[in-house]
Design a protein around this motif. Sequence first.
Motif, PDB file in Angstrom:
ATOM      1  N   TRP A  19       0.854  -1.186   0.000  1.00 23.64           N
ATOM      2  CA  TRP A  19       0.000   0.000   0.000  1.00 23.64           C
ATOM      3  C   TRP A  19       0.887   1.232   0.000  1.00 23.64           C
ATOM      4  O   TRP A  19       1.758   1.369   0.850  1.00 23.64           O
ATOM      5  CB  TRP A  19      -0.879   0.016   1.254  1.00 23.64           C
ATOM      6  CG  TRP A  19      -1.945  -1.026   1.232  1.00 23.64           C
ATOM      7  CD1 TRP A  19      -1.814  -2.346   1.561  1.00 23.64           C
ATOM      8  CD2 TRP A  19      -3.304  -0.845   0.868  1.00 23.64           C
ATOM      9  NE1 TRP A  19      -2.997  -2.985   1.414  1.00 23.64           N
ATOM     10  CE2 TRP A  19      -3.944  -2.086   0.994  1.00 23.64           C
ATOM     11  CE3 TRP A  19      -4.037   0.260   0.442  1.00 23.64           C
ATOM     12  CZ2 TRP A  19      -5.285  -2.256   0.707  1.00 23.64           C
ATOM     13  CZ3 TRP A  19      -5.374   0.082   0.172  1.00 23.64           C
ATOM     14  CH2 TRP A  19      -5.985  -1.169   0.295  1.00 23.64           C
ATOM     15  N   THR A  20       0.660   2.114  -0.942  1.00 24.98           N
ATOM     16  CA  THR A  20       1.357   3.393  -0.971  1.00 24.98           C
ATOM     17  C   THR A  20       0.296   4.461  -0.742  1.00 24.98           C
ATOM     18  O   THR A  20      -0.586   4.644  -1.583  1.00 24.98           O
ATOM     19  CB  THR A  20       2.055   3.612  -2.318  1.00 24.98           C
ATOM     20  OG1 THR A  20       2.916   2.496  -2.574  1.00 24.98           O
ATOM     21  CG2 THR A  20       2.867   4.884  -2.315  1.00 24.98           C
ATOM     22  N   ILE A  21       0.391   5.111   0.409  1.00 22.28           N
ATOM     23  CA  ILE A  21      -0.611   6.106   0.777  1.00 22.28           C
ATOM     24  C   ILE A  21       0.088   7.430   1.035  1.00 22.28           C
ATOM     25  O   ILE A  21       1.033   7.495   1.819  1.00 22.28           O
ATOM     26  CB  ILE A  21      -1.403   5.657   2.030  1.00 22.28           C
ATOM     27  CG1 ILE A  21      -2.113   4.335   1.740  1.00 22.28           C
ATOM     28  CG2 ILE A  21      -2.402   6.736   2.445  1.00 22.28           C
ATOM     29  CD1 ILE A  21      -2.808   3.723   2.938  1.00 22.28           C
ATOM     30  N   SER A  37      -3.890  10.105  -1.494  1.00 23.35           N
ATOM     31  CA  SER A  37      -3.750   9.215  -2.645  1.00 23.35           C
ATOM     32  C   SER A  37      -3.420   7.834  -2.107  1.00 23.35           C
ATOM     33  O   SER A  37      -2.606   7.681  -1.194  1.00 23.35           O
ATOM     34  CB  SER A  37      -2.667   9.714  -3.601  1.00 23.35           C
ATOM     35  OG  SER A  37      -1.393   9.398  -3.135  1.00 23.35           O
ATOM     36  N   ALA A  38      -4.090   6.839  -2.666  1.00 23.86           N
ATOM     37  CA  ALA A  38      -3.894   5.459  -2.222  1.00 23.86           C
ATOM     38  C   ALA A  38      -3.670   4.584  -3.444  1.00 23.86           C
ATOM     39  O   ALA A  38      -4.449   4.605  -4.395  1.00 23.86           O
ATOM     40  CB  ALA A  38      -5.113   4.975  -1.442  1.00 23.86           C
ATOM     41  N   LEU A  39      -2.593   3.817  -3.401  1.00 20.15           N
ATOM     42  CA  LEU A  39      -2.279   2.909  -4.496  1.00 20.15           C
ATOM     43  C   LEU A  39      -1.994   1.544  -3.902  1.00 20.15           C
ATOM     44  O   LEU A  39      -1.156   1.401  -3.010  1.00 20.15           O
ATOM     45  CB  LEU A  39      -1.068   3.408  -5.289  1.00 20.15           C
ATOM     46  CG  LEU A  39      -0.638   2.561  -6.482  1.00 20.15           C
ATOM     47  CD1 LEU A  39      -1.746   2.510  -7.529  1.00 20.15           C
ATOM     48  CD2 LEU A  39       0.623   3.117  -7.096  1.00 20.15           C
ATOM     49  N   TYR A  40      -2.688   0.539  -4.388  1.00 15.77           N
ATOM     50  CA  TYR A  40      -2.530  -0.827  -3.911  1.00 15.77           C
ATOM     51  C   TYR A  40      -1.872  -1.668  -5.002  1.00 15.77           C
ATOM     52  O   TYR A  40      -2.191  -1.532  -6.177  1.00 15.77           O
ATOM     53  CB  TYR A  40      -3.906  -1.416  -3.575  1.00 15.77           C
ATOM     54  CG  TYR A  40      -3.918  -2.923  -3.508  1.00 15.77           C
ATOM     55  CD1 TYR A  40      -3.408  -3.581  -2.401  1.00 15.77           C
ATOM     56  CD2 TYR A  40      -4.408  -3.679  -4.558  1.00 15.77           C
ATOM     57  CE1 TYR A  40      -3.406  -4.958  -2.351  1.00 15.77           C
ATOM     58  CE2 TYR A  40      -4.401  -5.058  -4.515  1.00 15.77           C
ATOM     59  CZ  TYR A  40      -3.906  -5.690  -3.412  1.00 15.77           C
ATOM     60  OH  TYR A  40      -3.887  -7.055  -3.364  1.00 15.77           O
ATOM     61  N   ILE A  63      -7.507   8.973  -5.676  1.00 14.09           N
ATOM     62  CA  ILE A  63      -7.320  10.220  -4.942  1.00 14.09           C
ATOM     63  C   ILE A  63      -8.630  10.605  -4.268  1.00 14.09           C
ATOM     64  O   ILE A  63      -9.691  10.631  -4.901  1.00 14.09           O
ATOM     65  CB  ILE A  63      -6.839  11.345  -5.878  1.00 14.09           C
ATOM     66  CG1 ILE A  63      -5.482  10.959  -6.463  1.00 14.09           C
ATOM     67  CG2 ILE A  63      -6.770  12.665  -5.138  1.00 14.09           C
ATOM     68  CD1 ILE A  63      -4.941  11.913  -7.485  1.00 14.09           C
ATOM     69  N   HIS A  64      -8.546  10.867  -2.958  1.00 14.96           N
ATOM     70  CA  HIS A  64      -9.694  11.287  -2.159  1.00 14.96           C
ATOM     71  C   HIS A  64      -9.426  12.703  -1.666  1.00 14.96           C
ATOM     72  O   HIS A  64      -8.320  13.026  -1.275  1.00 14.96           O
ATOM     73  CB  HIS A  64      -9.877  10.379  -0.936  1.00 14.96           C
ATOM     74  CG  HIS A  64      -9.938   8.927  -1.248  1.00 14.96           C
ATOM     75  ND1 HIS A  64     -11.088   8.300  -1.653  1.00 14.96           N
ATOM     76  CD2 HIS A  64      -8.986   7.962  -1.213  1.00 14.96           C
ATOM     77  CE1 HIS A  64     -10.841   7.018  -1.845  1.00 14.96           C
ATOM     78  NE2 HIS A  64      -9.570   6.790  -1.587  1.00 14.96           N
ATOM     79  N   ARG A  65     -10.499  13.543  -1.633  1.00 16.42           N
ATOM     80  CA  ARG A  65     -10.368  14.892  -1.091  1.00 16.42           C
ATOM     81  C   ARG A  65     -11.538  15.150  -0.162  1.00 16.42           C
ATOM     82  O   ARG A  65     -12.662  14.769  -0.441  1.00 16.42           O
ATOM     83  CB  ARG A  65     -10.377  15.935  -2.211  1.00 16.42           C
ATOM     84  CG  ARG A  65      -9.162  15.797  -3.117  1.00 16.42           C
ATOM     85  CD  ARG A  65      -9.083  16.894  -4.106  1.00 16.42           C
ATOM     86  NE  ARG A  65      -8.689  18.104  -3.393  1.00 16.42           N
ATOM     87  CZ  ARG A  65      -8.721  19.305  -3.911  1.00 16.42           C
ATOM     88  NH1 ARG A  65      -9.137  19.483  -5.122  1.00 16.42           N
ATOM     89  NH2 ARG A  65      -8.338  20.344  -3.206  1.00 16.42           N
TER      90      ARG A  65
END
Length: 193
Positions: free
Chosen positions: A18-20, A33-36, A53-55
């Motif tokens: 997980w890259t957050i 930003s979240a990348l799995y 991407i969440h805002r």
Amino acid sequence: MKTNFFENIASLNAPGIWTIGIQNDENGDFTVSALYAPFKSNEPATKMIVPLIHRGKASDMDEGFFEATLTQVDTLKGLYSNIKAVTASVDAAKKKLGQGSKPQPAKPKADGNADEIEVGEPKASAEEKRKAYTDTIRKVVELNDACKYEDALNVLPSVEDYPEKKEELEKRRADLERKKAQYAQALLLFNEA
């Protein structure tokens, strides 16, 4: 302070990397930003995936982050499984093609004169064209992996030059244009924050 952040990640049942990235500002707005990605994925296609991407405010993130991420992770888990199956089938097809495409020795003419050998039409031009296409697509994939979508679109061969590859080229062009737009939007969102 106790949170259930990691319990929520565990409940997604998606082992991997997980890259957050979290950015917040003085107004209390967050951009996350979240990348799995699965642990052992060396598939080039997985490098094309842009982060989700969440805002919103902290309360919005607390309420909606995992619900929004769950859908994305379920989709990606299926995608990674499919990529492995596709790669395996492509490798099997390449092996089979390699076995059936060995050059055949020249045969003497039917009149028995061994000095005259029939030579088929030269296939060098078709082979050179195929090699040029393969090399160009390889370059497109490298640019795509580096998120250089505009450059990849500029290098992509034209349908006029390769009419037999029309469907593949149109599909690849549409995918690159979609990624280019997504990448531009992601950059814009990060720059706004």
